[in-house]
Design an enzyme around this catalytic site. Structure first.
Site, PDB file in Angstrom:
ATOM      1  N   PRO A  39       0.823  -1.215   0.000  1.00 21.74           N
ATOM      2  CA  PRO A  39       0.000   0.000   0.000  1.00 21.74           C
ATOM      3  C   PRO A  39       0.858   1.267   0.000  1.00 21.74           C
ATOM      4  CG  PRO A  39      -0.541  -1.406   1.897  1.00 21.74           C
ATOM      5  CD  PRO A  39       0.639  -2.014   1.222  1.00 21.74           C
ATOM      6  N   GLU A  69       1.768  -7.675   8.774  1.00 18.15           N
ATOM      7  CA  GLU A  69       2.033  -6.223   8.795  1.00 18.15           C
ATOM      8  C   GLU A  69       2.858  -5.784   7.589  1.00 18.15           C
ATOM      9  OE1 GLU A  69       0.766  -3.838  10.690  1.00 18.15           O
ATOM     10  OE2 GLU A  69      -0.430  -5.439  11.578  1.00 18.15           O
ATOM     11  N   ARG A 118      -3.345  -8.342 -20.655  1.00 22.06           N
ATOM     12  CA  ARG A 118      -4.208  -7.765 -21.704  1.00 22.06           C
ATOM     13  C   ARG A 118      -3.401  -7.052 -22.786  1.00 22.06           C
ATOM     14  NH1 ARG A 118      -9.325  -6.904 -20.902  1.00 22.06           N
ATOM     15  NH2 ARG A 118      -9.339  -4.973 -22.105  1.00 22.06           N
ATOM     16  N   ASP A 156      -9.875   0.824 -24.659  1.00 22.43           N
ATOM     17  CA  ASP A 156     -10.004   0.719 -23.204  1.00 22.43           C
ATOM     18  C   ASP A 156      -9.762   2.063 -22.528  1.00 22.43           C
ATOM     19  OD1 ASP A 156     -10.621  -1.914 -22.803  1.00 22.43           O
ATOM     20  OD2 ASP A 156      -8.588  -2.561 -22.355  1.00 22.43           O
TER      21      ASP A 156
HETATM   22  N1  SAM Z   1       0.955  -2.554   7.509  1.00 17.45           N
HETATM   23  C1  SAM Z   1       0.808  -2.349   6.120  1.00 17.45           C
HETATM   24  C2  SAM Z   1       0.475  -0.882   5.873  1.00 17.45           C
HETATM   25  O1  SAM Z   1      -0.225  -0.289   6.676  1.00 17.45           O
HETATM   26  O2  SAM Z   1       0.889  -0.362   4.819  1.00 17.45           O
HETATM   27  C3  SAM Z   1      -0.304  -3.186   5.547  1.00 17.45           C
HETATM   28  C4  SAM Z   1       0.092  -4.585   5.309  1.00 17.45           C
HETATM   29  S1  SAM Z   1      -1.146  -5.477   4.450  1.00 17.45           S
HETATM   30  C5  SAM Z   1      -2.213  -5.987   5.741  1.00 17.45           C
HETATM   31  C6  SAM Z   1      -0.320  -6.955   4.006  1.00 17.45           C
HETATM   32  C7  SAM Z   1       0.169  -7.008   2.578  1.00 17.45           C
HETATM   33  O3  SAM Z   1      -0.922  -6.846   1.691  1.00 17.45           O
HETATM   34  C8  SAM Z   1       1.153  -5.973   2.161  1.00 17.45           C
HETATM   35  O4  SAM Z   1       2.469  -6.308   2.532  1.00 17.45           O
HETATM   36  C9  SAM Z   1       0.988  -5.942   0.656  1.00 17.45           C
HETATM   37  O5  SAM Z   1       1.741  -6.957   0.024  1.00 17.45           O
HETATM   38  C10 SAM Z   1      -0.489  -6.258   0.488  1.00 17.45           C
HETATM   39  N2  SAM Z   1      -1.336  -5.093   0.207  1.00 17.45           N
HETATM   40  C11 SAM Z   1      -2.331  -4.629   0.991  1.00 17.45           C
HETATM   41  N3  SAM Z   1      -2.941  -3.558   0.432  1.00 17.45           N
HETATM   42  C12 SAM Z   1      -2.331  -3.355  -0.750  1.00 17.45           C
HETATM   43  C13 SAM Z   1      -2.508  -2.402  -1.782  1.00 17.45           C
HETATM   44  N4  SAM Z   1      -3.414  -1.438  -1.702  1.00 17.45           N
HETATM   45  N5  SAM Z   1      -1.709  -2.492  -2.860  1.00 17.45           N
HETATM   46  C14 SAM Z   1      -0.744  -3.438  -2.949  1.00 17.45           C
HETATM   47  N6  SAM Z   1      -0.534  -4.366  -1.992  1.00 17.45           N
HETATM   48  C15 SAM Z   1      -1.307  -4.329  -0.899  1.00 17.45           C
END
Ligand code: SAM
Length: 255
Positions: free
Chosen positions: A89, A116, A154, A169
């Site tokens: 994220p 996490e 795609r 698209d």
């Molecule tokens: N503690 C992290 C934070 O607040 O940024 C969130 C970790 S999330 C619960 C666990 C994993 O989900 C991340 O390491 C990532 O690989 C994936 N993930 C969650 N949301 C994502 C997003 N919006 N885009 C890409 N990967 C995501």
């Protein structure tokens, strides 16, 4: 192209790869997606991939060693990948521009986090890119990895039967797509726009161009700054007096 995906939930990813456009692309050998179980790269009896965070705090953090071992195995088999993408994220927002860049790579690796997140040293030492699929937090990187694979697949030549549909698209030209209709011509009192039934190809082309432009101006005006607009489209935007779109910026990328 080859895409290696590293995850603790390989079945979840494999299920997402099995259907639709991506499923057909894999079956036809246009893309080769290999899913790796991160636990296979652990050396302890219980295949542990996480540990408590240094400094305390809630949750668990994914250990670096299994990711380093997975990457070493991938490199040993296929050489150094062209890109190693960490799903997070905190990454750059994944856009069509990333998909266009990634499809040029012969070999991509996608790393999926859980808990996490992943020990920061994986990002520092292994990742070439860190991408987020949006400003929300999912439980893992598997759905984001599938989103990246789908958007990239795609664009692989031959994957979408009708190449024009990729051309039209949303985002291909930096604009949202025009509205689509199919039969019947009238449904529950709602009629398809007459122009689409007229058979006038030039008028249909113009209607589609105008509605795509209008939608973009109404819903996502910021996209117009980088869209590839021609002189007619710039004139339309001026006529509509789209707020916040500077005339000079509208020239960017125009023919
Ligand atoms: N503690 C992290 C934070 O607040 O940024 C969130 C970790 S999330 C619960 C666990 C994993 O989900 C991340 O390491 C990532 O690989 C994936 N993930 C969650 N949301 C994502 C997003 N919006 N885009 C890409 N990967 C995501």
């Amino acid at each position: 192209m080859t895409i290696d995906i590293v995850t603790i939930f390989p079945r979840m990813v494999e299920a997402g790869l099995a259907e639709g456009v991506v499923g057909r692309a894999c079956a036809a050998g246009r893309i080769d997606v290999v899913v790796h179980n991160l636990r296979d790269f652990t050396t302890d009896k219980h295949h542990v991939v996480d540990d408590v965070p240094f400094g305390g705090g809630p949750g668990m953090v994914m250990k670096p060693k299994p990711f380093f071992a997975a990457l070493a195995a991938i490199r040993a088999r296929r050489g150094t990948p062209d890109a190693v993408v960490l799903l997070s994220p905190a990454g750059e927002r994944f856009t069509q521009a990333h998909a266009r860049r990634f499809v040029e790579k012969a070999h991509l690796v996608l790393l999926c986090g859980r808990y996490e997140g992943i020990d920061e040293r994986v990002r520092e030492a292994l990742a070439t890119d860190e991408v987020s699929i949006g400003d929300y937090v999912l439980s893992g990187g598997e759905i984001p990895a599938l989103a990246v694979v789908d958007a990239v697949a795609r664009l692989v030549p031959g994957v979408i039967g009708d190449e024009q549909s990729v051309e039209a698209d949303s985002f291909t030209r930096g604009l949202l797509d025009y509205p689509h209709y199919t039969r019947p011509a009238e449904f529950e009192g709602r009629r398809v726009p007459d122009v689409l039934l007229s058979g006038h190809h030039e008028e249909i082309r113009r209607w589609r161009r105008d509605t795509a432009l209008k939608r973009t101006a109404d819903r996502r005006p910021e996209l117009l700054h980088d869209a590839a607009l021609d002189a007619d489209e710039r004139a339309l935007l001026r006529a509509w007096d789209v707020p916040g779109v500077h005339a000079e910026r509208q020239n960017k990328g125009s023919k």
